[in-house]
Design a protein around this motif. Structure first.
Motif, PDB file in Angstrom:
ATOM      1  N   ALA A 313       0.868  -1.181   0.000  1.00  0.00           N
ATOM      2  CA  ALA A 313       0.000   0.000   0.000  1.00  0.00           C
ATOM      3  C   ALA A 313       0.901   1.226   0.000  1.00  0.00           C
ATOM      4  O   ALA A 313       1.935   1.247   0.669  1.00  0.00           O
ATOM      5  CB  ALA A 313      -0.897   0.011   1.224  1.00  0.00           C
ATOM      6  N   VAL A 314       0.503   2.232  -0.783  1.00  0.00           N
ATOM      7  CA  VAL A 314       1.268   3.483  -0.879  1.00  0.00           C
ATOM      8  C   VAL A 314       0.295   4.645  -0.694  1.00  0.00           C
ATOM      9  O   VAL A 314      -0.724   4.700  -1.389  1.00  0.00           O
ATOM     10  CB  VAL A 314       1.906   3.633  -2.283  1.00  0.00           C
ATOM     11  CG1 VAL A 314       2.840   4.833  -2.313  1.00  0.00           C
ATOM     12  CG2 VAL A 314       2.637   2.370  -2.696  1.00  0.00           C
ATOM     13  N   SER A 315       0.597   5.540   0.231  1.00  0.00           N
ATOM     14  CA  SER A 315      -0.261   6.723   0.417  1.00  0.00           C
ATOM     15  C   SER A 315       0.546   7.998   0.212  1.00  0.00           C
ATOM     16  O   SER A 315       1.637   8.153   0.773  1.00  0.00           O
ATOM     17  CB  SER A 315      -0.869   6.740   1.829  1.00  0.00           C
ATOM     18  OG  SER A 315      -1.856   5.742   1.947  1.00  0.00           O
ATOM     19  N   PHE A 316      -0.008   8.903  -0.594  1.00  0.00           N
ATOM     20  CA  PHE A 316       0.568  10.234  -0.806  1.00  0.00           C
ATOM     21  C   PHE A 316      -0.244  11.225   0.023  1.00  0.00           C
ATOM     22  O   PHE A 316      -1.462  11.328  -0.167  1.00  0.00           O
ATOM     23  CB  PHE A 316       0.471  10.634  -2.286  1.00  0.00           C
ATOM     24  CG  PHE A 316       1.198   9.702  -3.216  1.00  0.00           C
ATOM     25  CD1 PHE A 316       2.509   9.959  -3.584  1.00  0.00           C
ATOM     26  CD2 PHE A 316       0.562   8.577  -3.740  1.00  0.00           C
ATOM     27  CE1 PHE A 316       3.185   9.104  -4.455  1.00  0.00           C
ATOM     28  CE2 PHE A 316       1.227   7.717  -4.607  1.00  0.00           C
ATOM     29  CZ  PHE A 316       2.547   7.982  -4.962  1.00  0.00           C
ATOM     30  N   ILE A 353      -1.862  -1.373 -10.326  1.00  0.00           N
ATOM     31  CA  ILE A 353      -2.215  -0.324  -9.361  1.00  0.00           C
ATOM     32  C   ILE A 353      -3.722  -0.175  -9.274  1.00  0.00           C
ATOM     33  O   ILE A 353      -4.402  -0.044 -10.298  1.00  0.00           O
ATOM     34  CB  ILE A 353      -1.643   1.048  -9.791  1.00  0.00           C
ATOM     35  CG1 ILE A 353      -0.129   0.969  -9.968  1.00  0.00           C
ATOM     36  CG2 ILE A 353      -2.019   2.127  -8.777  1.00  0.00           C
ATOM     37  CD1 ILE A 353       0.486   2.287 -10.443  1.00  0.00           C
ATOM     38  N   LYS A 354      -4.213  -0.172  -8.034  1.00  0.00           N
ATOM     39  CA  LYS A 354      -5.618   0.149  -7.779  1.00  0.00           C
ATOM     40  C   LYS A 354      -5.651   1.364  -6.865  1.00  0.00           C
ATOM     41  O   LYS A 354      -4.941   1.391  -5.855  1.00  0.00           O
ATOM     42  CB  LYS A 354      -6.266  -1.044  -7.059  1.00  0.00           C
ATOM     43  CG  LYS A 354      -7.572  -1.403  -7.663  1.00  0.00           C
ATOM     44  CD  LYS A 354      -8.248  -2.685  -7.278  1.00  0.00           C
ATOM     45  CE  LYS A 354      -8.213  -3.313  -5.972  1.00  0.00           C
ATOM     46  NZ  LYS A 354      -9.009  -4.441  -5.735  1.00  0.00           N
ATOM     47  N   ASP A 355      -6.436   2.376  -7.208  1.00  0.00           N
ATOM     48  CA  ASP A 355      -6.615   3.532  -6.316  1.00  0.00           C
ATOM     49  C   ASP A 355      -7.791   3.200  -5.404  1.00  0.00           C
ATOM     50  O   ASP A 355      -8.930   3.074  -5.873  1.00  0.00           O
ATOM     51  CB  ASP A 355      -6.909   4.780  -7.157  1.00  0.00           C
ATOM     52  CG  ASP A 355      -7.118   6.026  -6.301  1.00  0.00           C
ATOM     53  OD1 ASP A 355      -7.423   5.886  -5.100  1.00  0.00           O
ATOM     54  OD2 ASP A 355      -6.991   7.139  -6.848  1.00  0.00           O
ATOM     55  N   LEU A 381      -2.884   3.921  -2.899  1.00  0.00           N
ATOM     56  CA  LEU A 381      -2.825   2.935  -3.981  1.00  0.00           C
ATOM     57  C   LEU A 381      -2.493   1.565  -3.408  1.00  0.00           C
ATOM     58  O   LEU A 381      -1.719   1.455  -2.463  1.00  0.00           O
ATOM     59  CB  LEU A 381      -1.752   3.318  -4.999  1.00  0.00           C
ATOM     60  CG  LEU A 381      -1.807   4.745  -5.559  1.00  0.00           C
ATOM     61  CD1 LEU A 381      -0.608   4.969  -6.492  1.00  0.00           C
ATOM     62  CD2 LEU A 381      -3.123   4.999  -6.293  1.00  0.00           C
ATOM     63  N   ARG A 382      -3.086   0.536  -4.013  1.00  0.00           N
ATOM     64  CA  ARG A 382      -2.683  -0.825  -3.673  1.00  0.00           C
ATOM     65  C   ARG A 382      -1.961  -1.413  -4.881  1.00  0.00           C
ATOM     66  O   ARG A 382      -2.507  -1.439  -5.995  1.00  0.00           O
ATOM     67  CB  ARG A 382      -3.890  -1.686  -3.315  1.00  0.00           C
ATOM     68  CG  ARG A 382      -3.463  -3.065  -2.818  1.00  0.00           C
ATOM     69  CD  ARG A 382      -4.625  -3.946  -2.414  1.00  0.00           C
ATOM     70  NE  ARG A 382      -4.110  -5.214  -1.929  1.00  0.00           N
ATOM     71  CZ  ARG A 382      -4.272  -5.683  -0.701  1.00  0.00           C
ATOM     72  NH1 ARG A 382      -4.984  -5.023   0.176  1.00  0.00           N
ATOM     73  NH2 ARG A 382      -3.738  -6.845  -0.351  1.00  0.00           N
ATOM     74  N   LEU A 383      -0.743  -1.870  -4.649  1.00  0.00           N
ATOM     75  CA  LEU A 383       0.082  -2.426  -5.726  1.00  0.00           C
ATOM     76  C   LEU A 383       0.107  -3.950  -5.600  1.00  0.00           C
ATOM     77  O   LEU A 383       0.337  -4.479  -4.514  1.00  0.00           O
ATOM     78  CB  LEU A 383       1.528  -1.919  -5.624  1.00  0.00           C
ATOM     79  CG  LEU A 383       1.746  -0.411  -5.458  1.00  0.00           C
ATOM     80  CD1 LEU A 383       3.251  -0.113  -5.468  1.00  0.00           C
ATOM     81  CD2 LEU A 383       1.051   0.370  -6.557  1.00  0.00           C
ATOM     82  N   THR A 384      -0.091  -4.626  -6.743  1.00  0.00           N
ATOM     83  CA  THR A 384      -0.056  -6.090  -6.751  1.00  0.00           C
ATOM     84  C   THR A 384       0.913  -6.530  -7.836  1.00  0.00           C
ATOM     85  O   THR A 384       0.758  -6.114  -9.000  1.00  0.00           O
ATOM     86  CB  THR A 384      -1.471  -6.643  -7.051  1.00  0.00           C
ATOM     87  OG1 THR A 384      -2.368  -6.138  -6.080  1.00  0.00           O
ATOM     88  CG2 THR A 384      -1.493  -8.168  -7.021  1.00  0.00           C
ATOM     89  N   PRO A 385       1.915  -7.366  -7.485  1.00  0.00           N
ATOM     90  CA  PRO A 385       2.877  -7.776  -8.523  1.00  0.00           C
ATOM     91  C   PRO A 385       2.196  -8.562  -9.631  1.00  0.00           C
ATOM     92  O   PRO A 385       1.321  -9.368  -9.371  1.00  0.00           O
ATOM     93  CB  PRO A 385       3.875  -8.668  -7.752  1.00  0.00           C
ATOM     94  CG  PRO A 385       3.216  -8.994  -6.452  1.00  0.00           C
ATOM     95  CD  PRO A 385       2.177  -7.951  -6.184  1.00  0.00           C
ATOM     96  N   GLN A 386       2.584  -8.263 -10.856  1.00  0.00           N
ATOM     97  CA  GLN A 386       1.941  -8.937 -12.011  1.00  0.00           C
ATOM     98  C   GLN A 386       2.674 -10.199 -12.388  1.00  0.00           C
ATOM     99  O   GLN A 386       3.898 -10.237 -12.266  1.00  0.00           O
ATOM    100  CB  GLN A 386       1.916  -7.999 -13.199  1.00  0.00           C
ATOM    101  CG  GLN A 386       0.812  -6.974 -13.065  1.00  0.00           C
ATOM    102  CD  GLN A 386       0.554  -6.238 -14.378  1.00  0.00           C
ATOM    103  OE1 GLN A 386       1.461  -6.107 -15.199  1.00  0.00           O
ATOM    104  NE2 GLN A 386      -0.661  -5.759 -14.561  1.00  0.00           N
TER     105      GLN A 386
END
Ligand code: GLA
Length: 386
Positions: A313-316, A353-355, A381-386
């Motif tokens: 998870a990444v937050s700005f 990426i999902k917002d 954002l939630r990041l999921t490795p592809q």
């Protein structure tokens, strides 16, 4: 004396409601019943909120003739047991508050000298959660006082989540894990972004101040032993953007999510924030890792949190008073959590990426993330490795 708390009562951060932030000591049985009703009918319960916790002010000024704590008969004319059964019948859990000192912070009977007596009383009431505060404790050792109460709860035989509310004065993260399931790490929260609100001899703190104050004790938090950044102020007077940021930050920090607003007058915006399932999934992630600050430049702060299955998870956060442009070229960055030996390498791995605030947005880390960000607003954002 060694404590052995009840284990596995809080594998993920506890979620619920507590009366203090809005009502202080002005609580009664009608409020509690209506709050329990609304926790279910609003959809809060179905996304995970389940504890209804009565904070300071539930007791009469004196114990009864048998030394039992006495629920205030004017506030709770039907008695506290009826209320607890009512909350349980809704599929929810019930918590009470007391203090390790001679009196609670608001001057009601404290537990000092009555630890085992009160633990058996709580077990007889069948409560599920005890918040145990630290006023009027002059001269006693915090570790010993909380150990005694933890052992008393064990002895009484009813599994009860033990919430240490010692404000971080004696670094409970260093000794709390065998004793309790969560511990406060700061003084009280105040519904503002990053202010200090002075009460004369003590201060309460805006949510970002609390996060900054204790971002370096993340190694002490995890499943069944959480750093507690205090109860939520979402819906208690901040702007919509600030409420979003507060909730996102508490999710990034894996802090307990204990709502502190009045459900009877909750706006749809507040409900939407508190029930954002994607944010809650970040908070409740099974790894139980407290997120950390990755960078802060020009009042744009980036916090990250490793999640299960390689997600992040990444937050700005825009901490400034003006709108900012976010322009984040993933390929120039890598997230590393040395503590947990986890990393996100954007040069070699592509993430979807999902917002989580705007579920229509979908992209990948192949191209830079670009967005406007209003003052005091957040993007998560939630990041999921592809
Ligand atoms: C302390 C705690 C608060 C609340 C009040 C009640 O200040 O930190 O969360 O429980 O006491 O008096």
């Amino acid at each position: 004396m060694v404590a052995q708390k009840y284990k596995d009562l809080a594998p993920t951060p506890p979620m619920g409601w507590n009366s203090w932030n809005t009502f202080e000591v002005n609580i009664d049985e009608k409020l509690v019943m209506e709050t329990a009703d609304l926790m279910v009918s609003s959809g809060m319960a179905s996304v995970g909120y389940n504890y209804i916790v009565l904070d300071d002010g539930w007791m009469a000024k004196e114990r009864d003739a048998n030394g039992n704590l006495l629920p205030d008969p004017a506030k709770f004319p039907s008695g506290i047991k009826v209320l607890i059964d009512y909350v349980h019948a809704k599929g929810l859990k019930f918590g009470l508050y007391n203090c390790a000192g001679t009196k609670t912070c608001a001057g009601f009977p404290g537990t000092r000298g009555y630890e085992f007596h009160d633990a058996f009383f709580y077990a007889s009431l069948n409560i599920d959660y005890l918040k145990y505060d630290w006023c009027n404790t002059e001269g006693i050792s915090a570790k010993e006082a909380y150990t005694t109460m933890s052992n008393a709860l064990q002895k009484a035989g009813k599994p009860i989540v033990f919430s240490l509310c010692e404000w971080g004065d004696n670094q409970p993260w260093n000794w709390g894990e065998p004793i309790g399931n969560l511990w406060r790490i700061s003084g009280d929260i105040y519904p503002c972004y990053d202010c200090e609100h002075s009460h004369g001899t003590w201060s309460s703190w805006g949510f970002f101040r609390i996060a900054e104050m204790r971002k370096d004790i993340r190694q002490f938090s995890g499943p069944d032993h959480w750093n507690d950044f205090d109860m939520l102020e979402v819906g208690n007077g901040m702007t919509y953007q600030e409420d979003k940021s507060h909730f996102a930050l508490w999710c990034m920090l894996a802090s307990p999510l204990i709502a502190g607003n009045d459900f009877r007058s909750m706006s749809s915006e507040t409900l939407k924030i508190l029930t954002n399932k994607e944010l809650i999934a970040i908070n409740q992630d099974a790894l139980g890792i407290q997120g950390f600050k990755y960078s802060e430049n020009n009042e744009l702060a980036i916090w990250v949190k490793p999640l299960q299955n390689g997600d992040w998870a990444v937050s700005f956060f825009n901490k400034s008073t003006i709108e900012k442009d976010v322009n984040f070229n993933w390929k120039n960055h890598a997230f590393t959590d040395a503590l947990n030996q986890l990393s996100a390498q954007f040069k070699t791995t592509v993430y979807a990426i999902k917002d989580v605030w705007n579920t229509k947005y979908k992209s990948t880390t192949v191209k830079p993330f670009q967005s406007k960000l209003a003052s005091h607003d957040v993007i998560t954002l939630r990041l999921t490795p592809q």
